[in-house]
Design a protein around this motif. Structure first.
Motif, PDB file in Angstrom:
ATOM      1  N   GLU A  85       0.869  -0.910  -0.272  1.00  0.00           N
ATOM      2  CA  GLU A  85      -0.097  -0.124  -0.158  1.00  0.00           C
ATOM      3  C   GLU A  85       1.053   1.390   0.166  1.00  0.00           C
ATOM      4  O   GLU A  85       0.279   2.141  -0.706  1.00  0.00           O
ATOM      5  CB  GLU A  85      -0.810   0.186   1.427  1.00  0.00           C
ATOM      6  N   VAL A  86       1.845   0.994   1.101  1.00  0.00           N
ATOM      7  CA  VAL A  86       3.213   2.588   1.215  1.00  0.00           C
ATOM      8  C   VAL A  86       3.600   2.755  -0.355  1.00  0.00           C
ATOM      9  O   VAL A  86       3.675   4.009  -0.905  1.00  0.00           O
ATOM     10  CB  VAL A  86       3.470   2.413   2.227  1.00  0.00           C
ATOM     11  N   GLU A  87       4.519   1.725  -0.822  1.00  0.00           N
ATOM     12  CA  GLU A  87       4.825   2.346  -2.161  1.00  0.00           C
ATOM     13  C   GLU A  87       4.349   2.346  -3.198  1.00  0.00           C
ATOM     14  O   GLU A  87       4.967   3.003  -3.960  1.00  0.00           O
ATOM     15  CB  GLU A  87       6.318   0.610  -2.144  1.00  0.00           C
ATOM     16  N   SER A  88       3.234   2.012  -3.460  1.00  0.00           N
ATOM     17  CA  SER A  88       2.677   2.091  -5.009  1.00  0.00           C
ATOM     18  C   SER A  88       1.218   2.527  -4.921  1.00  0.00           C
ATOM     19  O   SER A  88       0.514   2.170  -6.158  1.00  0.00           O
ATOM     20  CB  SER A  88       2.870   1.068  -6.230  1.00  0.00           C
ATOM     21  N   SER A  89       0.461   2.410  -3.774  1.00  0.00           N
ATOM     22  CA  SER A  89      -0.693   3.347  -3.622  1.00  0.00           C
ATOM     23  C   SER A  89      -1.554   1.413  -3.671  1.00  0.00           C
ATOM     24  O   SER A  89      -2.540   1.649  -3.984  1.00  0.00           O
ATOM     25  CB  SER A  89      -0.994   4.576  -4.085  1.00  0.00           C
ATOM     26  N   GLY A  90      -0.625   1.022  -3.781  1.00  0.00           N
ATOM     27  CA  GLY A  90      -1.312  -0.554  -3.726  1.00  0.00           C
ATOM     28  C   GLY A  90      -2.321  -0.515  -5.163  1.00  0.00           C
ATOM     29  O   GLY A  90      -2.583  -1.615  -5.516  1.00  0.00           O
ATOM     30  N   SER A  91      -1.210  -0.741  -5.963  1.00  0.00           N
ATOM     31  CA  SER A  91      -1.270  -0.675  -6.996  1.00  0.00           C
ATOM     32  C   SER A  91       0.227  -0.593  -8.273  1.00  0.00           C
ATOM     33  O   SER A  91       1.117  -0.040  -7.735  1.00  0.00           O
ATOM     34  CB  SER A  91      -2.491   0.215  -8.414  1.00  0.00           C
ATOM     35  N   CYS A  96       4.516   0.980 -12.310  1.00  0.00           N
ATOM     36  CA  CYS A  96       4.954   2.355 -11.853  1.00  0.00           C
ATOM     37  C   CYS A  96       6.296   2.537 -11.776  1.00  0.00           C
ATOM     38  O   CYS A  96       6.819   1.134 -11.042  1.00  0.00           O
ATOM     39  CB  CYS A  96       4.162   2.065 -10.338  1.00  0.00           C
ATOM     40  N   ARG A 155       5.231  -2.418  -7.941  1.00  0.00           N
ATOM     41  CA  ARG A 155       4.717  -2.419  -6.569  1.00  0.00           C
ATOM     42  C   ARG A 155       5.493  -2.283  -5.627  1.00  0.00           C
ATOM     43  O   ARG A 155       5.143  -1.486  -5.018  1.00  0.00           O
ATOM     44  CB  ARG A 155       3.766  -3.976  -6.257  1.00  0.00           C
ATOM     45  N   TYR A 185       7.988   7.457   6.638  1.00  0.00           N
ATOM     46  CA  TYR A 185       7.998   6.195   6.013  1.00  0.00           C
ATOM     47  C   TYR A 185       7.583   5.331   6.945  1.00  0.00           C
ATOM     48  O   TYR A 185       6.617   4.554   6.549  1.00  0.00           O
ATOM     49  CB  TYR A 185       8.722   5.269   5.234  1.00  0.00           C
ATOM     50  N   LYS A 220       3.456   5.663   8.088  1.00  0.00           N
ATOM     51  CA  LYS A 220       2.260   5.522   6.769  1.00  0.00           C
ATOM     52  C   LYS A 220       3.228   3.672   7.287  1.00  0.00           C
ATOM     53  O   LYS A 220       1.993   3.065   7.650  1.00  0.00           O
ATOM     54  CB  LYS A 220       3.053   5.455   6.012  1.00  0.00           C
ATOM     55  N   ALA A 245      -0.431   1.718   7.985  1.00  0.00           N
ATOM     56  CA  ALA A 245      -1.054   0.595   7.004  1.00  0.00           C
ATOM     57  C   ALA A 245      -1.029  -0.555   7.719  1.00  0.00           C
ATOM     58  O   ALA A 245      -2.006  -1.403   7.209  1.00  0.00           O
ATOM     59  CB  ALA A 245      -0.346   0.477   5.381  1.00  0.00           C
TER      60      ALA A 245
END
Length: 297
Positions: free
Chosen positions: A135-141, A150, A212, A282, A285, A289
């Motif tokens: 989730e944190v590294e690429s907003s879940g995508s 990404c 991701r 980080y 976050k 998460a």
């Protein structure tokens, strides 16, 4: 794709030959975000019986409205007409992103619960911990809307891996120090990567983070790949590959492995995101998460 050859007109009142419609659908999908199309078209070569209600014709209307400024779009692409030429031009402008790695790939997106569970078992950590990093590294995508992984291009890394040869001539993509202002964000990061690749392909690929889990190209061996080309190429195929690379990367670093096992987010952030992790919060976050995903289990 940039040639966009048509044998007949496509759209409302057009001849709508199957092959021509299919070419147009593929072209519109390649620029669907630019024309504010809500979702890609079905690439079936069909207009449908009701042309005014056809998603393809509606997409042509959006093309004419957004790229040509038509107040009264006619939803028709005539061979070598103004709309045809505008679509060609839009494709050429978007191709640096779409054609760096051929053939163009429609990736297998998203991760299943079983994928997370298997990764957690391999790392002997909580499933929620891996979901937190996701989730944190690429907003879940792991992919942009154009189906490219990404990325974030790092000018200071390109400067390092290219031997500082381009610092003076190309300061926007080669900088001796990290400079936040050089980021452009989103899909436009591919334009920076493409520019760097034209100068030094290997150094450029090593200087961007992919997928991701935003693993840097220079970490390809730790991620399980012999060379950076195979690492980057694999990121285009499936989001599951992103997760497998992440597992390899974490297992290659004892500090990261112990940190994710012990839910020590400050240590994890320090070694995963760099010494300036606290500036971007980080660790906070990741903690937040993790708590969210742990509560959902």
């Amino acid at each position: 794709m940039s040639k966009l050859t048509l044998s007949s007109s496509v759209g409302i009142g057009g001849e709508n030959q199957t092959d021509d419609v299919l070419v147009v659908q593929k072209a519109l999908n390649a620029i669907y975000e630019k024309i504010e199309l809500s979702e890609p078209l079905a690439e079936d070569g069909e207009i449908g019986e009701d042309e005014t209600d056809s998603p393809t014709c509606q997409a042509i209307t959006l093309l004419q409205r957004h790229l040509l400024g038509f107040k009264n779009p006619d939803a028709l692409i005539s061979c070598n007409g103004m709309t045809h030429k505008a679509l060609k031009k839009a494709l050429v402008e978007s191709e640096p992103i779409l054609s760096m790695f051929l053939p163009k790939i429609v990736p297998e997106k998203d991760l299943k619960e079983a994928d997370f569970e298997q990764a957690a078992e391999l790392l002997s950590c909580d499933v929620a911990a891996i979901k937190a990093v996701s989730e944190v590294e690429s907003s879940g995508s792991g992919y942009f809307k154009n189906n490219a992984p990404c990325i974030l291009f790092e000018a200071h890394q390109f400067s390092k891996y290219s031997g500082h040869r381009f610092d003076e001539s190309h300061p926007d993509i080669s900088s001796p120090k990290w400079d936040r202002s050089l980021y452009v964000g989103g899909e436009k990061e591919y334009e920076r990567l493409q520019k760097a690749m034209e100068l030094d392909r290997s150094a450029a690929l090593k200087s961007a983070s992919f997928g991701r889990y935003q693993i840097m190209g220079f970490n390809h061996e730790a991620a399980g790949y012999e060379d950076v080309e195979s690492f980057v190429s694999d990121m285009f195929f499936a989001e599951r590959h992103h997760l497998i690379a992440f597992v390899h990367f974490i297992k290659s670093n004892n500090r990261l492995l112990e940190a994710i096992q012990n839910l020590d987010w400050s240590t994890f952030a320090r070694y995963y995101n760099g010494p300036s992790y606290a500036e971007n919060h980080y660790d906070e976050k990741l903690q937040s998460a993790y708590e969210k995903h742990n509560a959902e289990q």
